[in-house]
Design an enzyme around this catalytic site. Structure first.
Site, PDB file in Angstrom:
ATOM      1  N   TYR A   8      31.834   8.679  19.737  1.00  0.00           N
ATOM      2  CA  TYR A   8      30.854   8.592  18.644  1.00  0.00           C
ATOM      3  C   TYR A   8      31.063   7.276  17.889  1.00  0.00           C
ATOM      4  O   TYR A   8      30.103   6.543  17.613  1.00  0.00           O
ATOM      5  CB  TYR A   8      30.971   9.790  17.699  1.00  0.00           C
ATOM      6  CG  TYR A   8      29.998   9.687  16.543  1.00  0.00           C
ATOM      7  CD1 TYR A   8      28.628   9.747  16.763  1.00  0.00           C
ATOM      8  CD2 TYR A   8      30.447   9.487  15.234  1.00  0.00           C
ATOM      9  CE1 TYR A   8      27.715   9.614  15.703  1.00  0.00           C
ATOM     10  CE2 TYR A   8      29.548   9.366  14.172  1.00  0.00           C
ATOM     11  CZ  TYR A   8      28.191   9.429  14.420  1.00  0.00           C
ATOM     12  OH  TYR A   8      27.291   9.299  13.387  1.00  0.00           O
ATOM     13  N   LYS A  67      28.528   3.920  17.398  1.00  0.00           N
ATOM     14  CA  LYS A  67      28.089   3.311  16.143  1.00  0.00           C
ATOM     15  C   LYS A  67      28.589   1.866  16.020  1.00  0.00           C
ATOM     16  O   LYS A  67      27.923   1.032  15.414  1.00  0.00           O
ATOM     17  CB  LYS A  67      28.517   4.169  14.948  1.00  0.00           C
ATOM     18  CG  LYS A  67      27.784   5.524  14.901  1.00  0.00           C
ATOM     19  CD  LYS A  67      26.255   5.376  14.814  1.00  0.00           C
ATOM     20  CE  LYS A  67      25.528   6.690  14.677  1.00  0.00           C
ATOM     21  NZ  LYS A  67      24.056   6.540  14.563  1.00  0.00           N
ATOM     22  N   PHE A  78      23.925  17.468  11.001  1.00  0.00           N
ATOM     23  CA  PHE A  78      24.843  16.661  11.819  1.00  0.00           C
ATOM     24  C   PHE A  78      26.098  17.429  12.253  1.00  0.00           C
ATOM     25  O   PHE A  78      26.440  17.462  13.438  1.00  0.00           O
ATOM     26  CB  PHE A  78      25.227  15.407  11.017  1.00  0.00           C
ATOM     27  CG  PHE A  78      26.211  14.500  11.684  1.00  0.00           C
ATOM     28  CD1 PHE A  78      25.797  13.531  12.590  1.00  0.00           C
ATOM     29  CD2 PHE A  78      27.573  14.596  11.408  1.00  0.00           C
ATOM     30  CE1 PHE A  78      26.710  12.685  13.207  1.00  0.00           C
ATOM     31  CE2 PHE A  78      28.493  13.753  12.016  1.00  0.00           C
ATOM     32  CZ  PHE A  78      28.055  12.796  12.913  1.00  0.00           C
TER      33      PHE A  78
HETATM   34  P1  NDP Z   1      20.523  15.727  12.023  1.00  0.00           P
HETATM   35  O1  NDP Z   1      21.201  16.478  13.101  1.00  0.00           O
HETATM   36  O2  NDP Z   1      20.056  16.468  10.827  1.00  0.00           O
HETATM   37  O3  NDP Z   1      19.280  14.909  12.627  1.00  0.00           O
HETATM   38  C1  NDP Z   1      19.372  14.245  13.879  1.00  0.00           C
HETATM   39  C2  NDP Z   1      17.986  13.881  14.356  1.00  0.00           C
HETATM   40  O4  NDP Z   1      18.115  13.192  15.609  1.00  0.00           O
HETATM   41  C3  NDP Z   1      17.116  15.091  14.591  1.00  0.00           C
HETATM   42  O5  NDP Z   1      15.821  14.851  14.091  1.00  0.00           O
HETATM   43  C4  NDP Z   1      17.083  15.215  16.111  1.00  0.00           C
HETATM   44  O6  NDP Z   1      15.814  15.728  16.522  1.00  0.00           O
HETATM   45  C5  NDP Z   1      17.231  13.763  16.544  1.00  0.00           C
HETATM   46  N1  NDP Z   1      17.769  13.691  17.902  1.00  0.00           N
HETATM   47  C6  NDP Z   1      19.023  14.003  18.312  1.00  0.00           C
HETATM   48  N2  NDP Z   1      19.106  13.913  19.639  1.00  0.00           N
HETATM   49  C7  NDP Z   1      17.879  13.541  20.090  1.00  0.00           C
HETATM   50  C8  NDP Z   1      17.332  13.291  21.372  1.00  0.00           C
HETATM   51  N3  NDP Z   1      18.066  13.409  22.497  1.00  0.00           N
HETATM   52  N4  NDP Z   1      16.036  12.937  21.475  1.00  0.00           N
HETATM   53  C9  NDP Z   1      15.279  12.822  20.358  1.00  0.00           C
HETATM   54  N5  NDP Z   1      15.723  13.017  19.120  1.00  0.00           N
HETATM   55  C10 NDP Z   1      17.027  13.388  18.981  1.00  0.00           C
HETATM   56  O7  NDP Z   1      21.557  14.589  11.581  1.00  0.00           O
HETATM   57  P2  NDP Z   1      21.441  13.352  10.560  1.00  0.00           P
HETATM   58  O8  NDP Z   1      20.153  13.343   9.873  1.00  0.00           O
HETATM   59  O9  NDP Z   1      22.676  13.346   9.764  1.00  0.00           O
HETATM   60  O10 NDP Z   1      21.543  12.141  11.600  1.00  0.00           O
HETATM   61  C11 NDP Z   1      20.659  11.052  11.629  1.00  0.00           C
HETATM   62  C12 NDP Z   1      21.442   9.785  11.961  1.00  0.00           C
HETATM   63  O11 NDP Z   1      22.385   9.529  10.924  1.00  0.00           O
HETATM   64  C13 NDP Z   1      22.250   9.866  13.252  1.00  0.00           C
HETATM   65  O12 NDP Z   1      22.095   8.648  13.944  1.00  0.00           O
HETATM   66  C14 NDP Z   1      23.696  10.028  12.764  1.00  0.00           C
HETATM   67  O13 NDP Z   1      24.609   9.514  13.685  1.00  0.00           O
HETATM   68  C15 NDP Z   1      23.637   9.216  11.494  1.00  0.00           C
HETATM   69  N6  NDP Z   1      24.684   9.495  10.505  1.00  0.00           N
HETATM   70  C16 NDP Z   1      24.845  10.761   9.989  1.00  0.00           C
HETATM   71  C17 NDP Z   1      25.834  10.994   9.047  1.00  0.00           C
HETATM   72  C18 NDP Z   1      26.097  12.343   8.491  1.00  0.00           C
HETATM   73  O14 NDP Z   1      27.200  12.578   7.943  1.00  0.00           O
HETATM   74  N7  NDP Z   1      25.157  13.283   8.552  1.00  0.00           N
HETATM   75  C19 NDP Z   1      26.703   9.894   8.556  1.00  0.00           C
HETATM   76  C20 NDP Z   1      26.446   8.636   9.177  1.00  0.00           C
HETATM   77  C21 NDP Z   1      25.462   8.448  10.095  1.00  0.00           C
HETATM   78  P3  NDP Z   1      15.612  16.909  17.621  1.00  0.00           P
HETATM   79  O15 NDP Z   1      16.843  17.767  17.593  1.00  0.00           O
HETATM   80  O16 NDP Z   1      14.366  17.598  17.182  1.00  0.00           O
HETATM   81  O17 NDP Z   1      15.437  16.171  18.895  1.00  0.00           O
HETATM   82  C1  8X3 Z   2      28.875  10.470  10.528  1.00  0.00           C
HETATM   83  C2  8X3 Z   2      30.012  10.262   9.593  1.00  0.00           C
HETATM   84  O1  8X3 Z   2      32.562  10.243   9.406  1.00  0.00           O
HETATM   85  O2  8X3 Z   2      31.513  12.099  10.606  1.00  0.00           O
HETATM   86  O3  8X3 Z   2      28.543   9.304  11.183  1.00  0.00           O
HETATM   87  O4  8X3 Z   2      31.633   9.928  11.594  1.00  0.00           O
HETATM   88  S1  8X3 Z   2      31.500  10.622  10.348  1.00  0.00           S
END
Ligand code: NDP
Ligand code: 8X3
Length: 252
Positions: A153, A157, A190
């Site tokens: 992961y 990133k 997430f």
């Molecule tokens: P969520 O799980 O709430 O949302 C993830 C989104 O990504 C969903 O809409 C999902 O849609 C989509 N997705 C995942 N896999 C696929 C796929 N194979 N095809 C199409 N769409 C996909 O998580 P977050 O909102 O937290 O995550 C959004 C971004 O933020 C990610 O890139 C994550 O790495 C990043 N991030 C999150 C953090 C956190 O702590 N939450 C911190 C730092 C970064 P669906 O399932 O409908 O396909």
């Molecule tokens: C999501 C934040 O710290 O779980 O990107 O990797 S962490």
């Protein structure tokens, strides 16, 4: 004519909040994800509450044929995409390298890196022709720190950060802005996804901490995309007040 934003992963969390925020700013939005019922629900909400239009594209970003087929279905009047939010992504598991599954590694690489690249390449074609655009890549504190059980992961990133820097250099002459937004802990689906639906494990991640909300990240994205034309925000690193970095969190 309203401006157009394409947001990947709009079915939950940061993508959904960002879509709502951009809709409030008056953007017509193209929203993507695999869960079609959620895309339709969001479209209805947005079109009923804001004077904007919404186009839904349902596909798995790991599948290049499906991604291409969806993008080719974008009607002509939707093709001038001003903003691309590369948000779709996930962490799958937290096993150490000696114990992790190949399938989970592949899922993260295919979604967070290859999917982002494939879709961006298609959208960038129109932006370079029009000499206008803004790409916002959602990275993470995991793109800066590497932690136990996070090798792939974190690698994905770190790759997003390198891609962001490369895009910024290569697209400079086309007046295309490129920004990365890197959050710490955000309370979305997430962790539930990371731990395969195990609610206790997911809750444990945020135990004793006030995490960021998806709206906090959407607010940062709003700031980024509303700067004057001559200003680009290269990177934003945004953390909960109780989290210093990926290693140090103060839990009450
Ligand atoms: P969520 O799980 O709430 O949302 C993830 C989104 O990504 C969903 O809409 C999902 O849609 C989509 N997705 C995942 N896999 C696929 C796929 N194979 N095809 C199409 N769409 C996909 O998580 P977050 O909102 O937290 O995550 C959004 C971004 O933020 C990610 O890139 C994550 O790495 C990043 N991030 C999150 C953090 C956190 O702590 N939450 C911190 C730092 C970064 P669906 O399932 O409908 O396909
Ligand atoms: C999501 C934040 O710290 O779980 O990107 O990797 S962490």
């Amino acid at each position: 004519m309203n401006k157009i934003a394409l947001i990947t992963g709009a079915t939950s969390g940061i993508g959904e909040a960002t879509t709502l925020t951009l809709a409030k700013l008056g953007y017509n939005t193209i929203i993507t994800g695999r869960r079609e019922e959620r895309l339709i629900k969001l479209k209805n909400t947005l079109e009923n509450n804001h004077k904007i239009k919404v186009l839904t594209l349902c596909f798995d970003i790991r599948n290049q044929e499906d991604t291409m087929a969806a993008l080719q279905k974008i009607p002509v009047e939707w093709q001038k995409i001003d903003i691309l939010i590369n948000n779709a992504g996930l962490a799958a598991g937290a096993e150490k390298v000696d114990d992790a599954s190949w399938d989970k590694w592949k899922q993260m690489i295919d979604t967070n890196i290859t999917g982002l690249l494939f879709l961006s390449k298609e959208i960038i074609k129109g932006m370079t022709e029009r000499k206008n655009g803004h790409i916002v890549n959602i990275s993470s504190i995991a793109g800066i720190n590497v932690y136990e059980g996070g090798s792939v992961y974190c690698a994905s990133k770190h790759a997003v950060n390198a891609i962001t820097q490369g895009m910024r250099i290569d697209l400079l002459k086309y007046n295309i802005k490129v920004t990365s937004v890197s959050p710490g802990m955000v309370d979305t689906e997430f962790s539930l996804v990371r731990f395969d639906g195990d609610q206790d494990k997911a809750d444990n991640v945020y135990k004793g901490v006030v995490p960021l909300s998806a709206q906090d990240i959407a607010d940062s994205i709003e700031f980024v995309v509303t700067r004057p034309g001559h200003v680009n925000i290269n990177d934003i690193l945004i953390m909960p007040a109780q989290q210093a970095n990926a290693y140090y969190t103060h839990r009450e």
